[in-house]
Design an enzyme around this catalytic site. Sequence first.
Site, short mmCIF file in Angstrom:
data_model
loop_
_atom_site.label_atom_id
_atom_site.label_comp_id
_atom_site.label_asym_id
_atom_site.label_seq_id
_atom_site.Cartn_x
_atom_site.Cartn_y
_atom_site.Cartn_z
N SER A 57 46.18 -7.51 -98.40
CA SER A 57 45.86 -8.44 -97.31
C SER A 57 46.68 -9.72 -97.24
O SER A 57 46.56 -10.47 -96.28
CB SER A 57 44.40 -8.82 -97.37
OG SER A 57 43.63 -7.81 -96.77
N SER A 88 44.14 -8.43 -94.12
CA SER A 88 43.15 -9.26 -93.46
C SER A 88 43.53 -10.73 -93.32
O SER A 88 42.91 -11.45 -92.55
CB SER A 88 41.83 -9.15 -94.21
OG SER A 88 41.95 -9.66 -95.52
N LYS A 115 42.53 -19.55 -95.70
CA LYS A 115 41.82 -18.39 -95.16
C LYS A 115 40.33 -18.69 -95.17
O LYS A 115 39.82 -19.35 -96.10
CB LYS A 115 42.13 -17.16 -96.02
CG LYS A 115 41.57 -15.85 -95.47
CD LYS A 115 42.08 -14.68 -96.31
CE LYS A 115 41.54 -13.34 -95.82
NZ LYS A 115 42.07 -12.20 -96.62
#
Length: 479
Positions: free
Chosen positions: A176, A152, A77
């Site tokens: 997330s 996210s 990420k």
Amino acid sequence: MIKKSLHELSALLEKKETNSREIASSFVARIDELNPKLNAFITVDRERVFAEAAESDARRASGKALSKFDGIPVALKDNICTEGLRTTCGSGILRDFTPPYSASSYIRLREKGFITLGKTNMDEFAMGSSTETSFFGPAKNPYDISRVPGGSSGGSAAAVASMMAPAALGSDTGGSIRQPAAFCGVVGVRPTYGRVSRYGLMACVSSLDQIGPVSRSVDDAAALLAAISGHDYRDSTTACRGVDFASPVGDVRGLKAGVPEEYFVGVSTNVKEAVMRAVGELEKLGAKAVPLSLPLTEYGVAVYHLIAMAEASSNLGRCDGVRFGYRSPNAEKPGELYARSRGEGFGKEVKRRIILGTFFLGSGSYDAFYLKALKGRALIARELKEAFRKADVIITPAAAATAFALGEKMGNPLGMYVSEILTVSANLAALPCLSVPVGLDDSGLPMGLQVMADHFNERKMLDCAKAVESICGVPAPRL
Ligand code: GLN
């Protein structure tokens, strides 16, 4: 090659049936083919991928593999700092930021020989549930590209589900990792707070953030989590706890599985039925379902967002166009420089949270909002802790419904926040929690089952997830 799990790739490498360069080429080709459609990656540095693969192949050739996973690529990420590789946090304010140092979790992966495919798309500063607040445009759901992949960590989940990466790391502050995993039909694990170092993870909400794995199998998630876990002197909130969960066996005999009624309110019929069916199957395997009530669940979202916004507003003070971040060329005076840099650099959701968070922490509102939220957090944590006297794990849906359409919730921030009601309590209570696929709904979209466990009880949680995985799964997306 791209269909293989971490464990299968490892076996091929050990038998010398392939090498790291070949594996990396397959995934890079897949990224070239699909990323224009899914926008799961923000940055892919091909030169770096192949340089790392070549180093790994050389190590294996001289019998010096760093671990059985040496040479296997993963995606990260884009809020996990990677020295020399752009790390944007999905934000315009960090569009050109190349970190001078690496996050501990990334260093640990490198020490085991994992190689880095690239940095995945995410909501700006991890604020969002759809990856639509990204400065780099939304990522898409591999099962239906008119829908969001969740967020996210939507880029990580979309990349893994579409086989652009065998596994990835995400971060989970309020859901997330779990919610995008549920939306994309993959496994996503948020570890106990303190299990994984946050050093080098760009903070969203420091007291809630944890890095965790996204993968296509429970075994892979367990192995990847084991690789990044452990005490780190650079993060004083990490715990000195051994890893006892690296190889889950899926034995649920005698396991008490708590099923809290509040987590089924407002949940779609498809999801509810799928989760209850899985609970029934677990009982056939020897688990015992225990009805629970967690009445404080309804306060989770309010408490979470008060704390999240307060901490985020404080954390983001560093992006001022002077010390860190984009600097506006259009300012003449210092005050104007701060205002314009932040005004031009941050997106709407981030600004909203900075403004609200600053308000919650102000002297006139601190007691009424922030302090009250901290009390709420303590009560929610206590209620869950008590539930673990009656149950070994808690089973719920990971998300109330399947992936929503792109744009559907962007005009309605409260609607977006409320959709996190099933995930935030685990974060508030610092508990480990995961999402494992539990089938497709009537429109062919993946659904996720959430398993929560007591602090540092990842082993029971992963065992239970492995049993769920053996009962139900989801077919790969057709792309
Ligand atoms: N969607 C939640 C939020 O917007 C959670 C984000 C996260 O876990 N990083 O805050």
